[in-house]
Write a protein that holds these residues in place. Structure first.
Motif, PDB file in Angstrom:
ATOM      1  N   UNK A 213       0.852  -1.144   0.086  1.00  0.00           N
ATOM      2  CA  UNK A 213      -0.035  -0.055  -0.009  1.00  0.00           C
ATOM      3  C   UNK A 213       0.915   1.233  -0.029  1.00  0.00           C
ATOM      4  N   UNK A 214       1.426   1.763  -1.394  1.00  0.00           N
ATOM      5  CA  UNK A 214       2.304   2.595  -1.198  1.00  0.00           C
ATOM      6  C   UNK A 214       1.328   4.023  -0.705  1.00  0.00           C
ATOM      7  N   UNK A 215       0.144   4.234  -0.629  1.00  0.00           N
ATOM      8  CA  UNK A 215      -0.443   5.356  -0.075  1.00  0.00           C
ATOM      9  C   UNK A 215       0.108   5.881   1.361  1.00  0.00           C
ATOM     10  N   UNK A 216       0.637   4.872   1.970  1.00  0.00           N
ATOM     11  CA  UNK A 216       1.340   5.115   3.302  1.00  0.00           C
ATOM     12  C   UNK A 216       2.610   6.032   3.194  1.00  0.00           C
ATOM     13  N   UNK A 217       3.451   5.651   2.125  1.00  0.00           N
ATOM     14  CA  UNK A 217       4.665   6.561   1.854  1.00  0.00           C
ATOM     15  C   UNK A 217       4.056   7.960   1.328  1.00  0.00           C
ATOM     16  N   UNK A 218       3.290   7.969   0.505  1.00  0.00           N
ATOM     17  CA  UNK A 218       2.739   9.070  -0.010  1.00  0.00           C
ATOM     18  C   UNK A 218       2.080  10.056   0.978  1.00  0.00           C
ATOM     19  N   UNK A 219       1.290   9.440   2.014  1.00  0.00           N
ATOM     20  CA  UNK A 219       0.944  10.327   2.980  1.00  0.00           C
ATOM     21  C   UNK A 219       1.884  10.854   3.924  1.00  0.00           C
ATOM     22  N   UNK A 220       2.899   9.952   4.398  1.00  0.00           N
ATOM     23  CA  UNK A 220       3.951  10.498   5.063  1.00  0.00           C
ATOM     24  C   UNK A 220       4.680  11.745   4.715  1.00  0.00           C
ATOM     25  N   UNK A 221       4.939  11.528   3.195  1.00  0.00           N
ATOM     26  CA  UNK A 221       5.617  12.702   2.522  1.00  0.00           C
ATOM     27  C   UNK A 221       4.804  13.957   2.500  1.00  0.00           C
ATOM     28  N   UNK A 222       3.521  13.853   2.422  1.00  0.00           N
ATOM     29  CA  UNK A 222       2.399  15.062   2.398  1.00  0.00           C
ATOM     30  C   UNK A 222       2.827  15.567   3.670  1.00  0.00           C
ATOM     31  N   UNK A 223       2.674  14.893   4.856  1.00  0.00           N
ATOM     32  CA  UNK A 223       2.423  15.441   6.247  1.00  0.00           C
ATOM     33  C   UNK A 223       4.113  15.978   6.374  1.00  0.00           C
ATOM     34  N   UNK A 224       5.086  15.491   5.959  1.00  0.00           N
ATOM     35  CA  UNK A 224       6.544  15.972   6.187  1.00  0.00           C
ATOM     36  C   UNK A 224       6.511  17.580   5.378  1.00  0.00           C
ATOM     37  N   UNK A 225       5.799  17.679   4.198  1.00  0.00           N
ATOM     38  CA  UNK A 225       5.838  18.890   3.521  1.00  0.00           C
ATOM     39  C   UNK A 225       5.013  19.945   4.194  1.00  0.00           C
ATOM     40  N   UNK A 226       3.834  19.433   4.773  1.00  0.00           N
ATOM     41  CA  UNK A 226       3.037  20.405   5.457  1.00  0.00           C
ATOM     42  C   UNK A 226       3.909  21.035   7.092  1.00  0.00           C
ATOM     43  N   UNK A 227       4.512  20.026   7.881  1.00  0.00           N
ATOM     44  CA  UNK A 227       5.201  20.227   8.936  1.00  0.00           C
ATOM     45  C   UNK A 227       6.415  21.341   8.481  1.00  0.00           C
ATOM     46  N   UNK A 228       7.220  20.938   7.550  1.00  0.00           N
ATOM     47  CA  UNK A 228       8.302  21.778   7.073  1.00  0.00           C
ATOM     48  C   UNK A 228       8.031  23.187   6.292  1.00  0.00           C
ATOM     49  N   UNK A 229       6.693  22.979   5.632  1.00  0.00           N
ATOM     50  CA  UNK A 229       6.244  24.563   5.235  1.00  0.00           C
ATOM     51  C   UNK A 229       7.070  24.316   3.486  1.00  0.00           C
ATOM     52  N   UNK A 230       7.411  23.301   3.009  1.00  0.00           N
ATOM     53  CA  UNK A 230       7.992  23.381   1.725  1.00  0.00           C
ATOM     54  C   UNK A 230       7.700  22.125   1.087  1.00  0.00           C
ATOM     55  N   UNK A 231       7.761  22.106  -0.407  1.00  0.00           N
ATOM     56  CA  UNK A 231       7.478  20.947  -1.121  1.00  0.00           C
ATOM     57  C   UNK A 231       8.799  20.047  -0.987  1.00  0.00           C
ATOM     58  N   UNK A 232       8.635  18.923  -0.417  1.00  0.00           N
ATOM     59  CA  UNK A 232       9.554  17.894  -0.354  1.00  0.00           C
ATOM     60  C   UNK A 232       9.506  16.885  -1.408  1.00  0.00           C
ATOM     61  N   UNK A 233      10.544  16.038  -1.477  1.00  0.00           N
ATOM     62  CA  UNK A 233      10.673  14.955  -2.534  1.00  0.00           C
ATOM     63  C   UNK A 233      11.091  13.663  -2.070  1.00  0.00           C
TER      64      UNK A 233
END
Length: 285
Positions: A213-233
């Protein structure tokens, strides 16, 4: 969420001279010397590829004792040795050797609830109609899960300065068992540009579920972006066969890195422990 921590130091139990080396992962982790060998393997899981000297210092054991346990783990297929990559000039002598968990080694730690979690997510997908609707239902669950986790980290990140937020996130993730580290890397665009960062997670409690279920990795990445206030990859994930989950965080005001796979990922200055692996990837179900 599992909390992965060093075990308290215990009196070391050594193998009798000439005693047979266990033949597989189960025997290694359950034999009479389980406590010490488990501590060695778990320390590698927590901190990433490590030298025998690193493990000895970390666990309070002698280097000779650590090497004996590493020999057993290597013979059982739980651990493999590799040369530590050194960037720039290197002194004389043989390259340092580090030890990393194999796929079987990780499997030995990921048995307890994997099937239950996979069955639950599969039920969510099927109960939502399957197909795209089912995938979106799993994604919604993943986003809600990581959003709750991210809420715990907000205080720590809000108290950090803008250029230290990635380190603050790494510390929060480590407290939750992800064994996270940060490595500053130069911008891919210009040598004099502000340095970005690689957020490296050496352990992932849900790696085996994220394979399916790769959605888990995708959701974690989205949260990192929100927490850090920038687009992460996301450059690499354990779930896809890499040794470390690696996320690129651009410096404040800097352009984001090119996507993984373009050949321009900003990995200059990383070590073997933290640079994304590019071979032997698993195929998600």
């Amino acid at each position: 969420m599992k909390n992965v921590r060093e075990h308290p130091q215990q009196p070391e139990a050594e193998s009798a001279p000439g005693s047979p080396v266990p033949a597989n992962a189960t025997e290694v982790l359950l034999d009479g010397h389980r406590a010490t060998r488990d501590r060695v393997a778990r320390s590698i899981l927590d901190h990433g590829p490590s030298s025998a000297a690193d493990l000895a210092n970390r666990l309070g054991l002698t280097a000779a004792a650590v090497r004996r346990h590493l020999d057993g783990l290597v013979a059982a297929g739980l651990v493999e040795s590799r040369e530590q990559r050194v960037y720039g000039s290197r002194g004389r002598g043989r390259p340092a050797k580090v030890f990393a968990l194999t796929e079987s080694g990780r499997d030995a730690f990921y048995q307890a609830y994997d099937q239950l979690a996979a069955d639950a997510l599969r039920w969510i997908a099927e109960a939502s109609g399957g197909g795209e609707a089912g995938a979106e239902a799993v994604a919604a669950f993943a986003r809600a899960r990581f959003a709750r986790q991210g809420q715990k980290y907000l205080d720590a990140l809000e108290q950090a300065t803008a250029d230290q937020r990635t380190e603050a996130l790494a510390q929060a993730l480590s407290a939750d068992g992800y064994a996270a580290t940060v490595r500053r890397v130069p911008s891919a665009a210009a040598a004099k540009a502000p340095a970005g960062a690689q957020l490296c997670q050496h352990h992932c409690p849900v790696a085996h579920i994220a394979e399916q279920f790769p959605q888990l990795c995708e959701a974690e990445t989205e949260v990192f972006s929100q927490l850090l206030g920038t687009h992460v990859q996301r450059l690499a994930t354990i779930a896809h066969g890499d040794g470390v989950c690696t996320t690129y965080v651009p410096a404040p005001g800097a352009a984001p890195s090119p996507q993984r796979g373009t050949g321009a990922a900003p990995t200059a200055g990383t070590t073997t422990e933290e640079a994304p692996a590019t071979s032997a990837r698993r195929n998600p179900a």
